[in-house]
Design an enzyme around this catalytic site. Structure first.
Site, short mmCIF file in Angstrom:
data_model
loop_
_atom_site.label_atom_id
_atom_site.label_comp_id
_atom_site.label_asym_id
_atom_site.label_seq_id
_atom_site.Cartn_x
_atom_site.Cartn_y
_atom_site.Cartn_z
N GLN A 195 38.80 45.45 31.65
CA GLN A 195 38.60 46.85 31.26
C GLN A 195 39.93 47.58 31.07
O GLN A 195 40.04 48.51 30.27
CB GLN A 195 37.76 47.60 32.31
N ASP A 236 32.87 54.05 41.85
CA ASP A 236 31.47 53.80 41.51
C ASP A 236 30.52 54.39 42.53
O ASP A 236 29.37 54.71 42.24
CB ASP A 236 31.22 52.30 41.37
#
Ligand code: MRU
Length: 348
Positions: A195, A236
């Site tokens: 990512q 997250d």
């Protein structure tokens, strides 16, 4: 920046992040199952973006429900919610957004079904608009942690791509840059799905913010040489005690930062703070397909066939390694979150 996710003429349109940086392509999801699949396959990823997309998935699914009385409608929408909630386990924004959509539906119980359907689309759009506003507020609150002339390290992608726009960690970086500070970003490539290399490097280059890409195992050496002054990452899920779940490798960065006396900040909106989860040990950590580790893009092998693989997608950084949590309301010590955000405990 192109939009990560949008409601477009009755479909959920996603920028297909699995194809970046080589192709900028959009994926039109015409039913909620396609939305869940896109989340599972990382075509859309990043905690806030997953939440917004799931909310739109609920609205899309609700549109396809044929029931004419509220109870039958609510039951069908509940099943759609369950299907979307099963797409990924770690980012709490997914469950927060679905719970918010369900709460909205319950407030509309006495309305005609077509009106409830329209209101659910509006609610998902409100979640999207709010997400961008939250990111901008985090930028305003957090930009000062990056000084003029400093180099900031980030891990994974917590940018516009990981949100409805602007970004959390990259929002803070973007805000510092917009204030005219001469900053430089070091992006960890972020094995195994890359990512950092594929998304953060691309996103920052689009905005002409200076960025240098490194492999994950280079961070410690750069810190030792005094080349990094501050770390900012996303999250997250943040547990009530301030432990932070984020992309695998975040914990290593935090430990390295502590060893070198470098401040380590986490940027996240209230929808990522999960006061119902007591500590990081209670956060479910997703394990993904071994192919992500043994190959590049599933097609070029980089390991012998049949090797045993462990592929957790996230790790937990204990609160003690976190200098501060940058939120839309200010920067807090991890241990202070429960007091500050008690009223907005994400349900579900
Ligand atoms: O597996 P991913 O790409 O969804 O993981 C994303 C991250 O770990 C991000 O750092 C996190 O979701 C914060 S995004 C603002």
């Amino acid at each position: 920046m192109v939009p990560t996710v949008e409601w477009k003429d009755g479909v959920v349109r996603l920028l297909d992040q699995s194809r970046l940086p080589t192709q900028v392509e959009f994926l039109d999801c015409r039913d909620y199952r396609a939305v869940a699949q896109a989340i599972r396959e990382l075509k859309v990823r990043g905690a806030p973006a997953i939440g917004v997309t799931a909310a739109m998935g609920v609205a899309l699914g609700a549109h396809g429900v044929a029931a004419s009385d509220y109870d039958a409608f609510a039951k069908a929408v509940g099943e759609i919610c369950d299907h979307l909630a099963a797409s990924r386990p770690t980012a709490v924004n997914l469950f927060w957004a679905i719970a918010r959509m369900k709460r909205k539906m319950a407030t509309l119980k006495t309305q005609p079904i077509p009106q409830i359907k329209a209101e659910l689309v509006r609610e998902s759009q409100a979640i999207l608009d709010e997400d961008i506003a939250l990111c901008k507020a985090m930028g305003t609150e957090g930009a000062h942690v990056i000084g003029d002339g400093q180099t900031v390290l980030t891990h994974c992608n917590a940018g516009a791509l990981a949100t409805a726009g602007y970004g959390t960690a990259l929002g803070v970086i973007r805000a510092a840059w917009e204030q005219g500070k001469k900053i430089h970003v070091i992006a960890d490539e972020t094995r195994p799905v890359l990512q950092g290399a594929r998304l953060t490097a691309w996103e920052l280059m689009q905005d002409k913010i200076p960025v240098t890409l490194i492999t994950d195992n280079m961070a410690g050496s750069l810190m030792r040489q005094g080349k990094i002054q501050v770390c900012v990452v996303g999250a997250d899920r943040i547990a009530a005690n301030g432990d932070v779940a984020n992309k695998i490798g975040t914990y290593s960065v935090a430990v390295l930062a502590r060893a070198h006396g470098i401040p380590f900040y986490v940027a996240a909106p209230y929808s990522t703070i999960d006061l119902a989860t007591k500590t990081g040990a209670d956060i479910p950590i997703e394990e993904r397909n071994p192919l992500e580790v043994t190959s590049i893009h599933g097609s070029h092998p980089v390991a012998p066939e049949g090797v045993a693989v462990y592929n957790p997608a996230f790790d937990v950084t204990p609160a003690e390694f976190v200098t501060g949590i940058i939120t839309e309301r200010g920067i807090f010590k991890p241990g202070d979150l429960a007091g500050v955000f008690g009223a907005e405990r994400p349900a579900g």
